[in-house]
Write a protein that holds these residues in place. Structure first.
Motif, PDB file in Angstrom:
ATOM      1  N   ASP A  37     102.302  70.626  95.880  1.00  0.00           N
ATOM      2  CA  ASP A  37     103.750  70.472  95.824  1.00  0.00           C
ATOM      3  C   ASP A  37     104.118  69.389  94.821  1.00  0.00           C
ATOM      4  O   ASP A  37     103.704  68.231  94.958  1.00  0.00           O
ATOM      5  CB  ASP A  37     104.299  70.117  97.208  1.00  0.00           C
ATOM      6  N   VAL A  38     104.905  69.757  93.802  1.00  0.00           N
ATOM      7  CA  VAL A  38     105.342  68.822  92.770  1.00  0.00           C
ATOM      8  C   VAL A  38     106.839  69.021  92.526  1.00  0.00           C
ATOM      9  O   VAL A  38     107.277  70.134  92.215  1.00  0.00           O
ATOM     10  CB  VAL A  38     104.564  69.041  91.450  1.00  0.00           C
ATOM     11  N   LYS A  39     107.600  67.975  92.700  1.00  0.00           N
ATOM     12  CA  LYS A  39     109.047  68.018  92.444  1.00  0.00           C
ATOM     13  C   LYS A  39     109.739  69.146  93.212  1.00  0.00           C
ATOM     14  O   LYS A  39     110.647  69.813  92.715  1.00  0.00           O
ATOM     15  CB  LYS A  39     109.319  68.156  90.943  1.00  0.00           C
ATOM     16  N   GLY A  40     109.270  69.389  94.425  1.00  0.00           N
ATOM     17  CA  GLY A  40     109.896  70.391  95.275  1.00  0.00           C
ATOM     18  C   GLY A  40     109.486  71.822  95.005  1.00  0.00           C
ATOM     19  O   GLY A  40     110.040  72.743  95.618  1.00  0.00           O
ATOM     20  N   ARG A  41     108.522  72.049  94.108  1.00  0.00           N
ATOM     21  CA  ARG A  41     108.048  73.403  93.837  1.00  0.00           C
ATOM     22  C   ARG A  41     106.521  73.437  93.939  1.00  0.00           C
ATOM     23  O   ARG A  41     105.854  72.407  93.763  1.00  0.00           O
ATOM     24  CB  ARG A  41     108.464  73.877  92.441  1.00  0.00           C
ATOM     25  N   LYS A  42     105.991  74.598  94.202  1.00  0.00           N
ATOM     26  CA  LYS A  42     104.549  74.763  94.280  1.00  0.00           C
ATOM     27  C   LYS A  42     103.983  74.890  92.867  1.00  0.00           C
ATOM     28  O   LYS A  42     104.549  75.573  92.011  1.00  0.00           O
ATOM     29  CB  LYS A  42     104.180  75.996  95.094  1.00  0.00           C
ATOM     30  N   ALA A  43     102.865  74.242  92.626  1.00  0.00           N
ATOM     31  CA  ALA A  43     102.255  74.253  91.295  1.00  0.00           C
ATOM     32  C   ALA A  43     101.417  75.506  91.090  1.00  0.00           C
ATOM     33  O   ALA A  43     100.903  76.105  92.034  1.00  0.00           O
ATOM     34  CB  ALA A  43     101.392  73.011  91.100  1.00  0.00           C
ATOM     35  N   ILE A  44     101.263  75.876  89.830  1.00  0.00           N
ATOM     36  CA  ILE A  44     100.395  76.996  89.448  1.00  0.00           C
ATOM     37  C   ILE A  44      98.944  76.545  89.564  1.00  0.00           C
ATOM     38  O   ILE A  44      98.572  75.500  89.033  1.00  0.00           O
ATOM     39  CB  ILE A  44     100.687  77.444  88.004  1.00  0.00           C
ATOM     40  N   GLU A  45      98.143  77.322  90.258  1.00  0.00           N
ATOM     41  CA  GLU A  45      96.705  77.030  90.276  1.00  0.00           C
ATOM     42  C   GLU A  45      95.943  77.921  89.306  1.00  0.00           C
ATOM     43  O   GLU A  45      94.943  77.491  88.739  1.00  0.00           O
ATOM     44  CB  GLU A  45      96.107  77.186  91.682  1.00  0.00           C
ATOM     45  N   TYR A  46      96.431  79.137  89.089  1.00  0.00           N
ATOM     46  CA  TYR A  46      95.677  80.085  88.267  1.00  0.00           C
ATOM     47  C   TYR A  46      96.648  80.975  87.504  1.00  0.00           C
ATOM     48  O   TYR A  46      97.660  81.408  88.046  1.00  0.00           O
ATOM     49  CB  TYR A  46      94.765  80.919  89.171  1.00  0.00           C
ATOM     50  N   VAL A  47      96.336  81.226  86.237  1.00  0.00           N
ATOM     51  CA  VAL A  47      97.153  82.114  85.409  1.00  0.00           C
ATOM     52  C   VAL A  47      96.228  83.063  84.654  1.00  0.00           C
ATOM     53  O   VAL A  47      95.127  82.683  84.248  1.00  0.00           O
ATOM     54  CB  VAL A  47      98.037  81.309  84.431  1.00  0.00           C
ATOM     55  N   ARG A  48      96.670  84.298  84.484  1.00  0.00           N
ATOM     56  CA  ARG A  48      95.912  85.287  83.725  1.00  0.00           C
ATOM     57  C   ARG A  48      96.889  86.162  82.958  1.00  0.00           C
ATOM     58  O   ARG A  48      98.034  86.350  83.396  1.00  0.00           O
ATOM     59  CB  ARG A  48      95.050  86.158  84.645  1.00  0.00           C
ATOM     60  N   GLY A  49      96.453  86.676  81.805  1.00  0.00           N
ATOM     61  CA  GLY A  49      97.388  87.502  81.055  1.00  0.00           C
ATOM     62  C   GLY A  49      96.809  88.098  79.802  1.00  0.00           C
ATOM     63  O   GLY A  49      95.610  87.996  79.515  1.00  0.00           O
ATOM     64  N   LEU A  50      97.713  88.731  79.045  1.00  0.00           N
ATOM     65  CA  LEU A  50      97.383  89.443  77.817  1.00  0.00           C
ATOM     66  C   LEU A  50      98.258  88.895  76.697  1.00  0.00           C
ATOM     67  O   LEU A  50      99.336  88.361  76.945  1.00  0.00           O
ATOM     68  CB  LEU A  50      97.644  90.939  77.974  1.00  0.00           C
ATOM     69  N   PHE A  51      97.811  89.080  75.450  1.00  0.00           N
ATOM     70  CA  PHE A  51      98.626  88.680  74.312  1.00  0.00           C
ATOM     71  C   PHE A  51      98.373  89.623  73.154  1.00  0.00           C
ATOM     72  O   PHE A  51      97.356  90.330  73.100  1.00  0.00           O
ATOM     73  CB  PHE A  51      98.333  87.230  73.898  1.00  0.00           C
ATOM     74  N   ARG A  52      99.305  89.615  72.193  1.00  0.00           N
ATOM     75  CA  ARG A  52      99.136  90.430  70.998  1.00  0.00           C
ATOM     76  C   ARG A  52     100.023  89.876  69.892  1.00  0.00           C
ATOM     77  O   ARG A  52     101.056  89.250  70.140  1.00  0.00           O
ATOM     78  CB  ARG A  52      99.470  91.899  71.266  1.00  0.00           C
ATOM     79  N   GLY A  53      99.566  90.101  68.652  1.00  0.00           N
ATOM     80  CA  GLY A  53     100.326  89.633  67.510  1.00  0.00           C
ATOM     81  C   GLY A  53      99.636  90.043  66.227  1.00  0.00           C
ATOM     82  O   GLY A  53      98.724  90.872  66.222  1.00  0.00           O
ATOM     83  N   TRP A  54     100.086  89.453  65.101  1.00  0.00           N
ATOM     84  CA  TRP A  54      99.588  89.820  63.780  1.00  0.00           C
ATOM     85  C   TRP A  54      98.877  88.646  63.131  1.00  0.00           C
ATOM     86  O   TRP A  54      99.137  87.495  63.457  1.00  0.00           O
ATOM     87  CB  TRP A  54     100.750  90.279  62.889  1.00  0.00           C
TER      88      TRP A  54
END
Length: 399
Positions: free
Chosen positions: A291-308
């Protein structure tokens, strides 16, 4: 039914369509990246024996990891004995984490066995990641988001600075007629060496619609000075699940484009202030105990990306085909009259990041890692929260 899916693809629509021959239904539309993957010829030309030798003997962990990724790409589940050896014997933490990640993509029960065994590994970072991978693959019933001590440093620019592990594929157009393509698989540590280590940086009050990705690239400048880049991404996050966010963000950041194809090398000219687009999407998972500043913190993130990107093939050929040096290949765009003509690469990849203990005190660190950026994605080399120069997203040392 025997389904043999390459490790870099996870049950795409194309895979599903292919396995439904004889009774297929639905829209057969496919993604560009799936189709180009079949046409592109890998730039990696070492023999399997050479890859194994590099994986076992090279003094550079990034080179060992990269060789293992190439060997795995080529051999799929047949590479598991060599992957197992490296997971058990190699001393480099990032290499082991990144190989553990690759286990998710192999259709073998041994991956589950290996991952669960490493949940009690001697290395605390590997233990953390093994618990994440086992959870998301269903190899264990135990959630990785447990209650434990954590530290948040007040007064810093960002509430969280999350170290990202990134793997990407770069597809390079080799002819003007578009009928020949090359593919470069870049392992996480090698991507870090070429493009810089990326941190996902957020603040509790704004993380739902913006995030800064800050990068630090050592070894680029001849005088030893650090090189920083940062990108402000904006988008939306779907929050119907109180402990999960599903996001889509884009950046359109102005940056200098070096016509040499290498960052900070102005020997062939520079095109200033080119708007470069890039997109990322994925999911983050909150820990109800952080709990940080009244919100729950992210423990894990996953994702995709694309570009040139712009890859100077002539320069690489002149350096005997070596691609893996700091600053080689630069993010680019198709929407600029001069730069667009040089843009010849399509980048697609995956990222994962997790909060871990960075200073060895058995306490999870939320914003311990320094991010040399402002909340607007400008370079902030002294970490005072103020941009070195307004609107400057890339530190540039002329050479």
């Amino acid at each position: 039914m025997n389904i043999n899916i390459p490790f870099h693809r996870i049950a795409s629509a194309t895979d599903q369509i292919e396995t439904m021959r004889g009774g297929a239904h639905g829209d057969p539309t496919v993604r560009f990246e799936d189709m180009i993957a079949r046409a592109a010829v890998p730039f990696e030309d070492r023999l399997d024996a050479e890859l194994i030798h590099a994986a076992r003997t090279h003094s550079d962990p990034a080179r060992r990891e990269h060789a293992l990724y190439q060997y795995l790409e080529r051999n799929n589940v047949l590479a598991l004995p060599e992957i197992r050896r490296a997971l058990m014997e190699d001393e480099d933490t990032d290499l082991r984490v990144n190989l553990l990640w690759a286990l998710e993509w192999l259709p073998s029960e041994e991956c589950s066995t290996l991952c669960r065994a490493l949940m009690d590994d001697r290395d605390h970072r590997l233990r953390e990641w093994a618990r994440v991978f086992a959870w998301e693959k269903g190899w264990t019933d135990h959630d990785f988001r447990i209650k434990r001590p954590f530290k948040h440093y007040a007064g810093r620019t960002f509430d969280q600075t999350i170290y990202l592990h990134i793997v990407c594929r770069m597809y390079v157009r080799l002819t003007e007629s578009n009928d020949k393509w090359g593919m470069l698989l870049v392992s996480p540590q090698m991507l870090k060496r070429v493009f810089g280590q990326a941190l996902a940086c957020n603040n509790m009050s704004t993380r739902d619609d913006q995030v800064v990705v800050a990068k630090n690239l050592p070894g680029l400048n001849a005088d030893g000075s650090p090189h920083h880049e940062s990108f402000l991404f904006r988008g939306f996050t779907e929050l119907t699940d109180p402990l999960q966010g599903n996001f889509y963000f884009e950046t359109q950041t102005k940056r200098p484009i070096f016509l040499s194809g290498k960052a900070n090398d102005a020997s062939q000219g520079v095109v200033p202030d080119v708007t470069v687009p890039f997109a990322r999407e994925g999911q983050w998972f909150l820990n109800e105990h952080l709990d940080v500043k009244g919100r729950k913190a992210i423990e894990y993130v996953r994702g995709l990306f694309r570009g040139w990107s712009y890859v100077n093939l002539a320069r690489i050929e002149a350096s005997r085909g070596d691609f893996f040096f700091p600053g080689n290949s630069i993010l680019s765009t198709l929407h600029h009259p001069e730069v667009g003509q040089k843009t010849n690469g399509f980048i697609t990849g995956r990222f994962k990041g997790k909060v871990v203990d960075w200073d060895g005190d058995d306490v999870i660190d939320l914003n311990y890692l320094p991010a040399y950026a402002t909340v607007n994605g400008e370079v902030d080399s002294n970490l005072d929260g103020i941009a070195d120069a307004r609107g400057q997203h890339v530190s540039f040392v002329p050479r």
